[in-house]
Write a protein that holds these residues in place. Structure first.
Motif, PDB file in Angstrom:
ATOM      1  N   GLU A 100      20.175  40.337  47.848  1.00  0.00           N
ATOM      2  CA  GLU A 100      20.521  41.500  48.665  1.00  0.00           C
ATOM      3  C   GLU A 100      19.506  41.630  49.788  1.00  0.00           C
ATOM      4  OE1 GLU A 100      21.528  45.213  46.880  1.00  0.00           O
ATOM      5  OE2 GLU A 100      22.266  44.238  45.062  1.00  0.00           O
ATOM      6  N   GLU A 101      20.004  41.865  50.976  1.00  0.00           N
ATOM      7  CA  GLU A 101      19.116  42.020  52.116  1.00  0.00           C
ATOM      8  C   GLU A 101      18.471  43.406  52.094  1.00  0.00           C
ATOM      9  OE1 GLU A 101      20.729  39.677  55.805  1.00  0.00           O
ATOM     10  OE2 GLU A 101      22.340  40.874  54.944  1.00  0.00           O
ATOM     11  N   PRO A 102      17.177  43.472  52.428  1.00  0.00           N
ATOM     12  CA  PRO A 102      16.509  44.776  52.466  1.00  0.00           C
ATOM     13  C   PRO A 102      16.936  45.570  53.691  1.00  0.00           C
ATOM     14  CG  PRO A 102      15.019  43.072  53.202  1.00  0.00           C
ATOM     15  CD  PRO A 102      16.285  42.374  52.755  1.00  0.00           C
ATOM     16  N   GLU A 103      16.825  46.873  53.587  1.00  0.00           N
ATOM     17  CA  GLU A 103      17.110  47.740  54.731  1.00  0.00           C
ATOM     18  C   GLU A 103      15.794  48.083  55.410  1.00  0.00           C
ATOM     19  OE1 GLU A 103      20.021  50.513  54.751  1.00  0.00           O
ATOM     20  OE2 GLU A 103      21.278  49.483  53.294  1.00  0.00           O
ATOM     21  N   GLY A 104      15.848  48.249  56.709  1.00  0.00           N
ATOM     22  CA  GLY A 104      14.650  48.639  57.447  1.00  0.00           C
ATOM     23  C   GLY A 104      13.650  47.500  57.549  1.00  0.00           C
ATOM     24  N   VAL A 105      12.416  47.876  57.856  1.00  0.00           N
ATOM     25  CA  VAL A 105      11.331  46.907  57.999  1.00  0.00           C
ATOM     26  C   VAL A 105      10.282  47.210  56.940  1.00  0.00           C
ATOM     27  CG1 VAL A 105       9.559  45.969  59.532  1.00  0.00           C
ATOM     28  CG2 VAL A 105      11.757  46.696  60.478  1.00  0.00           C
ATOM     29  N   PRO A 106      10.231  46.404  55.889  1.00  0.00           N
ATOM     30  CA  PRO A 106       9.244  46.639  54.828  1.00  0.00           C
ATOM     31  C   PRO A 106       7.819  46.369  55.314  1.00  0.00           C
ATOM     32  CG  PRO A 106      10.935  45.043  54.145  1.00  0.00           C
ATOM     33  CD  PRO A 106      11.099  45.277  55.603  1.00  0.00           C
ATOM     34  N   ALA A 107       6.858  46.908  54.595  1.00  0.00           N
ATOM     35  CA  ALA A 107       5.451  46.594  54.853  1.00  0.00           C
ATOM     36  C   ALA A 107       5.218  45.118  54.520  1.00  0.00           C
ATOM     37  CB  ALA A 107       4.556  47.482  53.987  1.00  0.00           C
ATOM     38  N   ALA A 108       4.153  44.542  55.074  1.00  0.00           N
ATOM     39  CA  ALA A 108       3.885  43.108  54.929  1.00  0.00           C
ATOM     40  C   ALA A 108       3.876  42.656  53.466  1.00  0.00           C
ATOM     41  CB  ALA A 108       2.562  42.753  55.601  1.00  0.00           C
ATOM     42  N   LYS A 109       3.176  43.378  52.587  1.00  0.00           N
ATOM     43  CA  LYS A 109       3.138  42.957  51.180  1.00  0.00           C
ATOM     44  C   LYS A 109       4.504  43.080  50.518  1.00  0.00           C
ATOM     45  CE  LYS A 109      -1.576  42.913  49.788  1.00  0.00           C
ATOM     46  NZ  LYS A 109      -2.556  43.194  48.766  1.00  0.00           N
ATOM     47  N   ASP A 110       5.293  44.050  50.933  1.00  0.00           N
ATOM     48  CA  ASP A 110       6.656  44.166  50.409  1.00  0.00           C
ATOM     49  C   ASP A 110       7.522  43.016  50.910  1.00  0.00           C
ATOM     50  OD1 ASP A 110       6.097  46.437  48.898  1.00  0.00           O
ATOM     51  OD2 ASP A 110       6.547  47.773  50.591  1.00  0.00           O
ATOM     52  N   MET A 111       7.293  42.580  52.149  1.00  0.00           N
ATOM     53  CA  MET A 111       8.002  41.405  52.655  1.00  0.00           C
ATOM     54  C   MET A 111       7.718  40.201  51.758  1.00  0.00           C
ATOM     55  SD  MET A 111       7.392  41.530  56.767  1.00  0.00           S
ATOM     56  CE  MET A 111       8.200  42.734  57.814  1.00  0.00           C
ATOM     57  N   ILE A 112       6.465  40.026  51.410  1.00  0.00           N
ATOM     58  CA  ILE A 112       6.074  38.904  50.558  1.00  0.00           C
ATOM     59  C   ILE A 112       6.776  39.010  49.209  1.00  0.00           C
ATOM     60  CG2 ILE A 112       4.149  37.788  49.355  1.00  0.00           C
ATOM     61  CD1 ILE A 112       2.365  38.821  51.725  1.00  0.00           C
ATOM     62  N   ARG A 113       6.751  40.190  48.602  1.00  0.00           N
ATOM     63  CA  ARG A 113       7.411  40.387  47.299  1.00  0.00           C
ATOM     64  C   ARG A 113       8.910  40.087  47.388  1.00  0.00           C
ATOM     65  NH1 ARG A 113       3.930  44.827  47.538  1.00  0.00           N
ATOM     66  NH2 ARG A 113       2.210  44.624  46.059  1.00  0.00           N
ATOM     67  N   LEU A 114       9.540  40.565  48.451  1.00  0.00           N
ATOM     68  CA  LEU A 114      10.975  40.326  48.635  1.00  0.00           C
ATOM     69  C   LEU A 114      11.273  38.840  48.815  1.00  0.00           C
ATOM     70  CD1 LEU A 114      11.707  43.364  50.949  1.00  0.00           C
ATOM     71  CD2 LEU A 114      12.773  42.967  48.703  1.00  0.00           C
ATOM     72  N   LEU A 115      10.413  38.150  49.533  1.00  0.00           N
ATOM     73  CA  LEU A 115      10.621  36.715  49.737  1.00  0.00           C
ATOM     74  C   LEU A 115      10.384  35.921  48.456  1.00  0.00           C
ATOM     75  CD1 LEU A 115       9.178  36.197  53.318  1.00  0.00           C
ATOM     76  CD2 LEU A 115      11.581  36.058  52.597  1.00  0.00           C
ATOM     77  N   VAL A 116       9.405  36.334  47.642  1.00  0.00           N
ATOM     78  CA  VAL A 116       9.218  35.688  46.336  1.00  0.00           C
ATOM     79  C   VAL A 116      10.499  35.822  45.525  1.00  0.00           C
ATOM     80  CG1 VAL A 116       8.021  35.809  44.104  1.00  0.00           C
ATOM     81  CG2 VAL A 116       6.698  35.918  46.231  1.00  0.00           C
ATOM     82  N   ALA A 117      11.030  37.027  45.455  1.00  0.00           N
ATOM     83  CA  ALA A 117      12.257  37.262  44.685  1.00  0.00           C
ATOM     84  C   ALA A 117      13.433  36.459  45.238  1.00  0.00           C
ATOM     85  CB  ALA A 117      12.584  38.757  44.667  1.00  0.00           C
ATOM     86  N   ALA A 118      13.537  36.361  46.552  1.00  0.00           N
ATOM     87  CA  ALA A 118      14.638  35.623  47.172  1.00  0.00           C
ATOM     88  C   ALA A 118      14.485  34.114  46.965  1.00  0.00           C
ATOM     89  CB  ALA A 118      14.717  35.952  48.665  1.00  0.00           C
ATOM     90  N   GLN A 119      13.267  33.622  47.041  1.00  0.00           N
ATOM     91  CA  GLN A 119      13.030  32.195  46.765  1.00  0.00           C
ATOM     92  C   GLN A 119      13.392  31.877  45.307  1.00  0.00           C
ATOM     93  OE1 GLN A 119      12.100  29.634  48.712  1.00  0.00           O
ATOM     94  NE2 GLN A 119      11.456  30.670  50.572  1.00  0.00           N
ATOM     95  N   GLU A 120      12.982  32.745  44.405  1.00  0.00           N
ATOM     96  CA  GLU A 120      13.277  32.528  42.988  1.00  0.00           C
ATOM     97  C   GLU A 120      14.770  32.632  42.703  1.00  0.00           C
ATOM     98  OE1 GLU A 120      10.645  35.311  41.045  1.00  0.00           O
ATOM     99  OE2 GLU A 120       8.956  33.891  41.122  1.00  0.00           O
ATOM    100  N   ALA A 121      15.449  33.568  43.350  1.00  0.00           N
ATOM    101  CA  ALA A 121      16.897  33.702  43.170  1.00  0.00           C
ATOM    102  C   ALA A 121      17.611  32.449  43.662  1.00  0.00           C
ATOM    103  CB  ALA A 121      17.409  34.942  43.912  1.00  0.00           C
ATOM    104  N   THR A 122      17.173  31.929  44.785  1.00  0.00           N
ATOM    105  CA  THR A 122      17.780  30.712  45.325  1.00  0.00           C
ATOM    106  C   THR A 122      17.531  29.536  44.385  1.00  0.00           C
ATOM    107  OG1 THR A 122      17.435  31.595  47.550  1.00  0.00           O
ATOM    108  CG2 THR A 122      17.963  29.254  47.390  1.00  0.00           C
TER     109      THR A 122
END
Length: 165
Positions: A100-122
């Motif tokens: 799921e794509e995030p809404e808005g612009v997350p803080a830098a550390k949240d971007m990292i967390r979201l990308l970890v989750a997206a890499q793992e999901a892929t």
């Protein structure tokens, strides 16, 4: 009958049953959708990251989205080589993706967390194809999946390392 056969094109016989090719193409379509969503998320974060880690993340995200962009073509072309159309619209990707794509612009550390989750999901989407590939003896797709897994697992590890104190 000649007209119908001519419009359908020549029969395909690459040693993988038609049903297996359809199932593999469907699985790869899910992987393509996850990969495209991950690409777009990473590019978005590259554009919008800010804070003390700006330069590091901006450059890291660029390397990641560039790698991801190049992978999209490889996945789509494998779907085509199996005799099926590759999905290619946002509408299709939204239906097929597990990310799921995030809404808005997350803080830098949240971007990292979201990308970890997206890499793992892929990675999970890719790994889920192996039983089908083994049963169909589809080594080229298995090779593609193995290469993608290596990238997603390594990238997730590198991103996760940024979150450690």
């Amino acid at each position: 009958m000649k007209t119908a056969r001519a419009s359908a094109g020549p029969a395909m016989d690459i040693g993988i049953a038609a049903d297996d090719r359809a199932d593999i193409a469907a699985g790869l379509s899910h992987l393509l959708a996850d990969s495209y969503t991950l690409y777009l998320m990473t590019h978005n974060f590259h554009w919008n990251v800010k804070g003390p880690m700006f330069n590091t993340l901006h450059l890291m995200f660029m390397g990641q989205y560039t790698e991801q962009w190049n992978a999209l073509d490889v996945i789509a072309e494998r779907i085509r080589a199996l005799g099926h159309p590759a999905p290619g619209t946002y509408k299709e990707f939204v239906k097929l993706a597990s990310i799921e794509e995030p809404e808005g612009v997350p803080a830098a550390k949240d971007m990292i967390r979201l990308l970890v989750a997206a890499q793992e999901a892929t990675a999970r989407t890719a790994r889920g194809l192996f039983p089908l590939l083994e049963g169909a003896h589809d080594q080229p797709t298995a090779d593609l999946i193995t290469q993608r897994l290596e990238v997603h697992e390594k990238t997730a590890w590198m991103l996760r390392s940024l979150l450690e104190e």
